[in-house]
Design an enzyme around this catalytic site. Structure first.
Site, PDB file in Angstrom:
ATOM      1  N   HIS A 257       4.455   6.281 -10.863  1.00  0.00           N
ATOM      2  CA  HIS A 257       3.319   6.424  -9.913  1.00  0.00           C
ATOM      3  C   HIS A 257       2.016   6.533 -10.831  1.00  0.00           C
ATOM      4  O   HIS A 257       1.755   7.635 -11.534  1.00  0.00           O
ATOM      5  CB  HIS A 257       3.211   7.747  -8.913  1.00  0.00           C
ATOM      6  CG  HIS A 257       2.086   7.987  -8.215  1.00  0.00           C
ATOM      7  ND1 HIS A 257       1.731   7.242  -7.183  1.00  0.00           N
ATOM      8  CD2 HIS A 257       0.937   8.783  -8.463  1.00  0.00           C
ATOM      9  CE1 HIS A 257       0.536   7.673  -6.580  1.00  0.00           C
ATOM     10  NE2 HIS A 257       0.086   8.696  -7.494  1.00  0.00           N
ATOM     11  N   ASP A 259      -1.948   6.936 -11.111  1.00  0.00           N
ATOM     12  CA  ASP A 259      -3.229   6.928 -10.211  1.00  0.00           C
ATOM     13  C   ASP A 259      -4.185   5.972 -10.889  1.00  0.00           C
ATOM     14  O   ASP A 259      -4.480   6.001 -12.249  1.00  0.00           O
ATOM     15  CB  ASP A 259      -3.716   8.428 -10.203  1.00  0.00           C
ATOM     16  CG  ASP A 259      -2.725   9.315  -9.545  1.00  0.00           C
ATOM     17  OD1 ASP A 259      -2.846   8.923  -8.231  1.00  0.00           O
ATOM     18  OD2 ASP A 259      -2.482  10.309 -10.022  1.00  0.00           O
ATOM     19  N   ASP A 369       1.470   9.191  -2.347  1.00  0.00           N
ATOM     20  CA  ASP A 369       0.338  10.450  -2.779  1.00  0.00           C
ATOM     21  C   ASP A 369      -0.950  10.582  -2.078  1.00  0.00           C
ATOM     22  O   ASP A 369      -1.913  11.107  -2.624  1.00  0.00           O
ATOM     23  CB  ASP A 369       0.397  10.015  -4.168  1.00  0.00           C
ATOM     24  CG  ASP A 369      -0.356  11.438  -5.043  1.00  0.00           C
ATOM     25  OD1 ASP A 369       0.095  12.576  -4.350  1.00  0.00           O
ATOM     26  OD2 ASP A 369      -0.975  11.307  -5.643  1.00  0.00           O
ATOM     27  N   HIS A 574      -6.934   6.835  -3.810  1.00  0.00           N
ATOM     28  CA  HIS A 574      -6.533   8.068  -3.367  1.00  0.00           C
ATOM     29  C   HIS A 574      -7.107   9.581  -4.196  1.00  0.00           C
ATOM     30  O   HIS A 574      -6.698  10.442  -3.691  1.00  0.00           O
ATOM     31  CB  HIS A 574      -5.110   8.235  -2.852  1.00  0.00           C
ATOM     32  CG  HIS A 574      -4.149   8.366  -3.839  1.00  0.00           C
ATOM     33  ND1 HIS A 574      -3.288   7.057  -4.075  1.00  0.00           N
ATOM     34  CD2 HIS A 574      -3.722   9.202  -4.724  1.00  0.00           C
ATOM     35  CE1 HIS A 574      -2.484   7.493  -4.974  1.00  0.00           C
ATOM     36  NE2 HIS A 574      -2.878   8.582  -5.326  1.00  0.00           N
TER      37      HIS A 574
HETATM   38 ZN   LIG Z   1      -1.594   9.770  -7.026  1.00  0.00          ZN
END
Ligand SMILES: [Zn+2]
Length: 1030
Positions: A257, A259, A369, A574
């Site tokens: 994952h 970001d 997330d 996000h």
């Molecule tokens: Zn994240």
């Protein structure tokens, strides 16, 4: 010899045999590495920029030493590493070991080959698995070292603002011999030890594992590798004892994952992607079974443009079904705040990218997330070719435990998607026994489904999966007492879940995260940028589409719009739109909004010029007039401000048709002008629709709907009451506002400038006042009432200088209802106004888009806004959340000047009947006013819809089809209705299409005299392709 009888000594004996702290002189761990050898030479240079390899290698390199520190934060050091493998290491596995607290990338022969990140357990680059005489023993590598950690450079804690002066230390850089046979035995013993400890004393399998481990230690002489095979056989024997048929199956998939920006800027994410993905590709070469699920088209696009060599290898692995694009969206966006159209574009841009690059769209939505999930998402997913959804964030709920891991999720329109939360409650697993057992134990749908997802790998630049994770899971693939583990794919998992789905439960409505509710308000400028840029792109698309129809020479700006949309979509990531990012990211995001505003203004002007060229051409004998354009799908009558004959702004009341324009010369006179009266410090304003009474501090003591004489403000209460709350969460500062903040409410009453009249009435009346807020902030408000307007507008300026405070504005209203209504994407939903159950009071702070409403039968009050998202309705008090002041991860968050507008609208009947939805659009999409020269021309409308329940939201050129326009409409009242869409554009063919603009089977629509007949069920979103006839 029989195993010893003391469980504890047996357990600890095995532990010490594996310890990297104790007895490493004589235990197995101490033998993992053999001989070591220093580097032949190490040199470096540093740069504040992130530069490409070609530029880096031609720089001047100066000497560097192991043990030195490099920096400061966000700089990059490039190291030239020359190494020479001793010939005596023939036949041995040789690693280049690199340990630092920065994020490293190894380059070899001009290509990136491996990410090196200590926190991701990636500190070795394997030079050879068995050194041959024929292979080169001397070589040169480069290491690109980012002077920041995996999670940025927080000073003191992870989410604290970054320390600008942090240095990263290079603690190790050398060659070592790696003993693969020791490693394999270590993995065996770790799993046996975990089984012994975690299965527990009531489980016989625990003892079998323990005694086997004990026996392995007995058999193994660490100084004599020839004893290892017998030891390994003992372990293999127990691992190969099989499960029964009913055992749970875990579908393990590699994952990382990343970001797209968070505690580091966007630019660093590009390198994080490259470091992680090259590591995955490398691991795949030696592990043909490994699969890797990878989301976010934007990240693929970054790697495509910055690392073409790596991208070509990824494309190859995608074709083989091993590197698996998932999600279908441009980025993993916030699940609450983006508009309906923005969410459609997340999928449209994402799916089109995946189709173009890899020949297929994604079949799963992937959003592990994000801070909550809109109840409109199921319909949007299905409209974009997706019927499956994977997430897990609701495991973070502070109050209530979500009751399912596998279920059907049903949205506001009734659309369903099969939804799965990995029951281990994580998307960064390590392939450990503990996680396998948690996955089975935690699964809330036991007996309904017997398969679950397990995403393993270090995220955020940690490089994803490791060899060790794979080696652990190989041993656990099917061993009695542990769930079955197979390397799998999202498609395999969902396919089997679909087969098992007959017993699954259904969850209706939003997936509300009971945490991070501050993210609806934090970083108000980002929220405002999002709302404004959504409006700008909407208007540019509408006006450009109409311009194409009026002027065949006009080119629809498709590629510029795609570029601007992608910037807006990126900022919806996000941790950006929610405001949970560092200052560097905020600066980038605001810069992107500036770019959209600038380019958008230009595109809009070009479209208006093309659309109304004849009216704007200066003519010698022309009288001055004003062109007013309306980009919404209903006729509007509003007060506008336009340049008068002497250059000063003058007001005019105008009526403009739906999605069209009108030329205004002589504005018409309102049936009743706005009257403003002052008496004893208070001021009253009325316009024939509403009448308001304000006290000297700007509060409403009365708000009447004149037709019915109905009063909105309860006796003794004040509406437009500002309140300041202490806002100190438990940890996640920018993210969280806790329930207890409600106990610290302080009304804002310190007056700086008392209420005074600023516009005396006529077409517009207004009053103005200023308040002191907190210790040093100030608020100035202009309260505006326009002729014929059903709402009272509050234009607000705040100089905000607070720390850990939360500013709201409250409207107590004379309405009794157990539910309030909130606008969401292409629709609305209700939430309770009481705190009966834990599910009710966990929603003490919620989100809404352009409006919220509290209604009882026959009457209600709505609160509209132009850039806010946080709200609440408790009992009979509607609150809008205005500003927060968190200090982490951005210590400057929200400090400075703010301007925003909200409005209050009392109404008769339901909010649907009263047109609250349309009025909220009107507030957000002001009429465009352009000076014109033509004396007259009939008003022109491109589109109109016959039912007030239907909103025509979007008009755009079809992707790849310049001869076609896509219009998107939705049913906004929650009703079943048939409506006619009328257009003055020349249309030869019309058909329904999905959100990816693919025509639907049997979607052909007859073009009739009355227009196109469209049937809607509650909250149904319809897209129509209109093919032009010229
Ligand atoms: Zn994240």
């Amino acid at each position: 010899m029989a195993a010893i009888k003391n469980r504890r000594t047996a357990l600890e004996r095995v532990e010490k045999f594996l310890s990297d702290t104790y007895f490493t002189d004589c235990n197995l761990r101490g033998r993992l590495f053999g001989d070591r050898c220093p580097l032949a030479s190490l040199s470096y240079f540093h740069t504040p920029r992130r530069i490409p390899y070609e530029e880096a290698v031609v720089q001047e390199f100066g000497p560097a030493q192991v043990g030195e520190a490099f920096g400061p934060t966000w700089e990059t050091c490039w190291f030239k590493v020359e190494l020479s493998i001793p010939p005596a290491w023939a036949g041995r596995e040789v690693h280049f070991v690199w340990e630092s607290d920065g994020e490293g990338m190894v380059w070899r022969d001009t290509q990136p080959v491996q990410g090196l990140t200590k926190e991701g357990e990636k500190t070795s680059y394997i030079l050879t698995r068995s050194l041959k005489e024929s292979e080169p023993h001397s070589l040169t590598l480069y290491v690109e070292l980012a002077c920041n950690g995996l999670f940025g450079a927080g000073k003191g804690s992870m989410i604290a603002p970054p320390d600008p002066d942090r240095r990263v230390t290079l603690s190790k850089a050398e060659l070592v011999v790696f003993n693969r046979d020791v490693y394999e035995l270590l993995v065996d013993l770790e799993i046996l030890l975990d089984m012994a400890q975690l299965l527990g004393e009531e489980n016989q399998r625990s003892f079998q594992a323990l005694y086997t481990a004990n026996q392995v230690v007995n058999v193994c002489d660490v100084t004599d590798p020839s004893t290892f095979p017998a030891a390994r056989d003992l372990a293999a024997a127990i691992f190969s004892q099989r499960n029964g048929e009913s055992q749970h199956t875990i579908h393990a998939m590699g994952h990382c994952h990343i970001d797209s920006a968070w505690l580091w800027p966007y630019e660093e994410t590009i390198r994080k992607c490259a470091r992680s993905w090259v590591t995955v590709v490398h691991l795949m070469e030696h592990n043909p079974e490994l699969t890797f699920a990878c989301s976010q088209a934007q990240q693929f696009e970054w790697v495509r443009s910055c690392y073409p060599g790596l991208y070509a290898r990824i494309q190859d692995l995608v074709a083989k079904g091993r590197f698996i694009p998932v999600g279908g969206t441009w980025v993993e966006m916030d699940g609450n705040l983006p508009s309906g159209e923005s969410m459609v574009r997340q999928f449209l841009q994402g799916q089109r990218f995946f189709q173009e690059q890899f020949g297929r769209i994604c079949s799963e939505f992937w959003l592990p997330d994000t801070f909550g999930y809109s109840a409109q998402l199921p319909q949007l997913m299905r409209g974009c070719g997706i019927q499956r959804f994977l997430t897990q964030k609701l495991s973070w709920n502070l109050v209530n435990s979500f009751p399912h891991h596998t279920f059907f999720w049903e949205g506001i329109d009734g659309s369903q998607v099969l939804t799965h939360f990995p029951p281990g409650d994580s998307y960064g697993m390590h392939g450990r026994v503990e996680e396998m057992l948690k996955t089975v134990k935690n699964n809330k749908d036991k007996g309904r489904v017997n398969h679950s997802a397990f995403l393993f790998g270090f995220g955020d630049g940690g490089g994803g999966p490791t060899q060790k994770m794979l080696d652990r899971m190989k041993r656990m693939s099917n061993t009695d007492g542990l769930p079955r583990v197979q390397i799998s794919t999202p498609d395999q998992l969902f396919s089997v879940l679909e087969k098992e789905s007959s017993q699954l439960c259904t969850w209706v409505g939003e997936l509300f995260l009971e945490l991070h509710n501050g993210t609806y308000t934090t970083q108000a400028q980002i929220k405002k940028g999002n709302r404004e840029c959504e409006r700008i792109l909407h208007d540019v698309e509408v006006l450009s589409s109409l311009a194409v129809a009026q002027d065949t020479a006009f080119q629809y700006p498709a590629s510029q719009l795609q570029q601007l949309w992608r910037l807006l979509l990126l900022n919806q990531f996000h941790d950006v739109l929610p405001g949970s990012c560092i200052q560097l990211v905020v600066e980038d995001a605001l810069q992107y909004y500036t770019e959209i505003r600038r380019a958008g203004a230009q595109l809009q002007e070009e479209a208006v010029q093309a659309l109304c060229r004849d009216l704007l051409q200066p003519e010698a004998c022309s009288t001055r007039s004003t062109l007013v354009l309306n980009t919404l799908s209903w006729e509007r009558t509003e007060v506008i401000s336009r340049p008068g004959p002497d250059g000063a702004e003058t007001l005019a009341l105008v009526t403009v048709p739906s999605m069209g324009y009108a030329l205004v010369q002589e504005p018409f006179v309102p049936p009743q002008p706005v009257a403003v009266r002052k008496q004893d410090g208070s001021i009253t304003m009325e316009n024939g629709v509403i009448a308001v009474c304000l006290d000297t501090t700007g509060r409403l003591t009365s708000l009447q709907l004149l037709d019915s004489g109905r009063e909105s403000v309860p006796d003794g209460c004040y509406a437009n009451q500002f309140a300041l709350f202490d806002d100190v969460p438990l940890y996640w500062d920018a993210w969280d506002v806790m329930d207890y903040h409600l106990e610290t409410r302080k009304p804002v009453t310190a007056l700086l400038k008392p209420l005074e009249v600023s516009l005396a009435g006529g077409l517009r009346g207004s009053v103005r006042f200023s308040l002191q807020v907190g210790r040093s902030s100030t608020l100035t408000q202009e309260i505006i009432l326009d002729a014929m307007c059903p709402y009272l507008r509050f234009l607000t300026q705040v100089e905000w200088k607070e720390a850990h405070k939360f500013l709201k504005v409250e409207f107590p209203v004379q309405v009794r209802s157990t539910n309030a209504t909130y606008e969401i994407q292409f629709g609305h939903l209700q939430r309770p106004t009481h705190w009966n159950t834990s599910w009710d009071w966990a929603r003490f702070e919620v989100w809404a888009h352009k409006w919220l409403d509290l209604s009882e039968h026959g009457f209600g009050v709505a609160l509209l806004n132009d850039c806010k998202y946080g709200a609440s309705a408790h009992r009979n008090i509607l609150s809008l959340s205005l500003l927060r002041a968190p200090k982490s991860p951005d210590s400057t968050a929200d400090i400075g000047h703010h301007q925003f507008t909200y409005a209050v609208m009392p109404h008769q009947g339901s909010f649907q009947e009263a047109g609250v939805i349309q009025q909220a659009y009107n507030l957000n999409f002001p009429l465009h006013v352009v000076p014109a020269s033509s004396p007259q021309c009939p008003a022109w409308s491109a589109f109109s819809v016959s039912s007030p329940a239907i909103v025509l939201d979007t008009v755009k050129q079809a992707e790849d089809r310049p001869e076609a326009v896509v219009v998107r409409l939705y049913e906004a009242h929650g009703s079943t209705v048939t409506a006619w869409l009328q257009t003055s554009l020349p249309v030869k063919e019309a058909m329904l299409c999905d959100l990816l603009e693919r025509p639907l089977a049997q979607g052909h629509l007859p073009v009739e005299q009355r227009g196109l007949k469209l049937s809607f069920t509650p909250f149904r979103v319809l897209s129509v392709l209109l093919v032009r006839s010229c």
